[in-house]
Design an enzyme around this catalytic site. Structure first.
Site, PDB file in Angstrom:
ATOM      1  N   ASP A  48      -7.258   4.076  -1.141  1.00  0.00           N
ATOM      2  CA  ASP A  48      -7.996   3.054  -1.894  1.00  0.00           C
ATOM      3  C   ASP A  48      -9.271   2.735  -1.131  1.00  0.00           C
ATOM      4  O   ASP A  48     -10.300   2.430  -1.726  1.00  0.00           O
ATOM      5  CB  ASP A  48      -7.248   1.707  -1.981  1.00  0.00           C
ATOM      6  CG  ASP A  48      -5.873   1.810  -2.592  1.00  0.00           C
ATOM      7  OD1 ASP A  48      -5.640   2.744  -3.366  1.00  0.00           O
ATOM      8  OD2 ASP A  48      -5.034   0.938  -2.270  1.00  0.00           O
ATOM      9  N   HIS A  59      -3.768   0.975   0.083  1.00  0.00           N
ATOM     10  CA  HIS A  59      -3.335   2.340   0.389  1.00  0.00           C
ATOM     11  C   HIS A  59      -4.513   2.998   1.108  1.00  0.00           C
ATOM     12  O   HIS A  59      -5.671   2.695   0.795  1.00  0.00           O
ATOM     13  CB  HIS A  59      -3.091   3.176  -0.864  1.00  0.00           C
ATOM     14  CG  HIS A  59      -2.074   2.640  -1.808  1.00  0.00           C
ATOM     15  ND1 HIS A  59      -2.376   1.717  -2.768  1.00  0.00           N
ATOM     16  CD2 HIS A  59      -0.767   2.931  -1.965  1.00  0.00           C
ATOM     17  CE1 HIS A  59      -1.284   1.446  -3.475  1.00  0.00           C
ATOM     18  NE2 HIS A  59      -0.289   2.167  -3.009  1.00  0.00           N
TER      19      HIS A  59
END
Ligand code: XLS
Ligand code: NI
Ligand code: NI
Length: 438
Positions: free
Chosen positions: A106, A103
């Site tokens: 992240d 993501h």
């Protein structure tokens, strides 16, 4: 470029075969071994999930993190992101996997404004480009986290406030740009907040239209930027919302077809999401495969006693074998791979635990694949299944399949059929064959 080694004392994980008792070796996952005409490496395209492996620190709703990561020390967010990337690429290289998934946030911590966040994402994308070139590791898929930030409490693409929908759109644009820059092979949408907490305050039809519009815009944008990969929708019935619109494979396929997205979108099937929808993993794979929609897999498992979304590493060989039967019959995945969307337990606090988890997951899938290949080629197994449909291979049964009969023809036919002998489903025999091949 990596300045420090994080997983000291652990070397590249070798394949040593089932006789080995080395905990740092694969017993069944042999990347170069050919099964059903393809290497295991190519069948699976194993990927690590950036979020669970390098971000999640063992928090749960009742307590703070337990895992203290050595790469999570720098105070400057971009430096911290580079350190995390070093750790991730060291780990993936040592595992011998070819892929990762992420993501946007992240990779690097979200900043206080969208402009500043985009700068950070671009900075870390540049760094990852070099890491990929250095190691040969590739991006299986990217996605945007449009669920963690409190702004998404009422949804992202389906938020009743257009301001939030637009913010989610901006975030998806930035994540698509990063995915394209990194040569990502696919792009994922998991709609964690796309659903409702209460139907009382929700216009479901309008929200579904918004979601379709949003996905269409994202797809059109990515294509305009030259993205050739596949978009995946990842079904999940609930959690965090009470009801998510991408409930399961069948619901998601209906949505994709209703809004004309079937040429660009396929499904990413997650084991534990199937469990939460009260389906088996093999069921979800079969539904997707039936419609040519089997795109990718998020590998993990739930807990059959308490029904939580525990995201444990897969370890049931029987479940893997049954899934791999569907997988092989479908001709594998369309564009995707097997991403370990799984996390080690909160009390698994040693760095080496991450290796044991991924080694076990890969070996489970490998054993499942080897067993499935044997089962499919076991004539006593396939004969039983073929035999069940024999009556459709001839005369009226065939006419029925070919659309040549009307209801009145069934009536005529049935009038002349006096006694129909019972036909056994042979389930126990089939179950025995599964176990004989595991
Ligand atoms: C959560 C999902 C998520 C997606 C990516 O349950 O599995 O991790 O895979 O957003
Ligand atoms: Ni999940
Ligand atoms: Ni997932």
């Amino acid at each position: 470029m990596a300045n420090s080694e994080y997983f000291k004392g652990i070397n590249k994980i070798p394949f040593e075969g089932s006789g080995s008792d080395n905990p740092f070796a694969f017993k069944y996952y042999n990347p170069d071994q050919i099964v059903a005409g393809k290497t295991m490496r190519d069948h699976f395209k194993f990927a690590i999930a950036y979020w669970h492996s390098f971000c999640g620190q063992g928090t749960d709703p009742f307590g703070a993190g337990t895992q203290n990561f050595p790469w999570d020390k720098a105070t400057d967010p971009v430096q911290a992101a580079r350190d995390k990337a070093d750790a991730a690429f060291e780990f993936i290289s040592k595992m011998g996997f070819d892929y990762y998934c992420f993501h946007d946030y992240d990779l690097v911590q979200e900043a206080s404004t969208l402009v500043a966040s985009e700068k950070r994402v671009i900075a870390i994308t540049d760094y990852l480009k070099d890491k990929q070139a250095e190691t040969g590791i590739k991006l299986l898929w990217g996605t945007a986290n449009c669920f963690s930030n409190p702004r998404y409490m009422n949804g992202a693409a389906t938020n009743p406030d257009f301001n939030i929908v637009a913010h989610a759109g901006a975030q998806v644009k930035i994540a698509i740009d990063a995915t394209i820059a990194l040569g990502g092979e696919n792009y994922v949408f998991w709609g964690g907040r796309e659903g409702y907490i209460s139907l009382l305050n929700t216009d479901m039809g309008r929200e579904l239209d918004h979601m379709a519009r949003f996905l269409t815009m994202a797809k059109d944008y990515a294509r305009s930027q030259g993205f050739k990969g596949t978009f995946f929708i990842e079904p999940k019935p609930m959690e965090p919302t009470k009801h998510q619109y991408d409930f399961d494979a069948a619901t998601s396929i209906g949505f994709i077809q209703k809004y004309g997205l079937q040429d660009d979108f396929k499904l990413n099937i997650e084991v534990n999401h199937a469990t939460l929808a009260q389906h088996t993993f093999e069921h979800e794979l079969a539904v997707a495969a039936n419609d040519g929609m089997l795109g990718s897999i998020d590998a993990n498992r739930g807990d059959y006693q308490n029904g939580w979304d525990t995201d444990q590493f897969p370890n049931s060989i029987e479940e893997a074998a049954r899934a791999m039967i569907v997988f092989l019959k479908a001709g594998g995945l369309q564009g995707g791979g097997v991403n370990f969307d799984a996390k080690i337990r909160r009390n698994s606090t040693d760095l080496e635990d991450l290796f044991f988890a991924h080694i076990g997951g890969a070996d489970t899938f490998a054993r499942g694949l080897i067993a499935a290949d044997k089962i499919i080629n076991d004539t006593s197994f396939s004969k039983i299944v073929d035999h069940r449909y024999d009556s459709f291979n001839q005369s009226k049964g065939r006419d029925f399949e070919e659309g040549k009969l009307q209801l009145a023809d069934l009536y005529e036919f049935a009038l002349n059929t006096n006694s129909i002998p019972p036909t056994s489903g042979k389930q126990e025999r089939l179950e025995n064959i599964i176990n004989q091949n595991i």
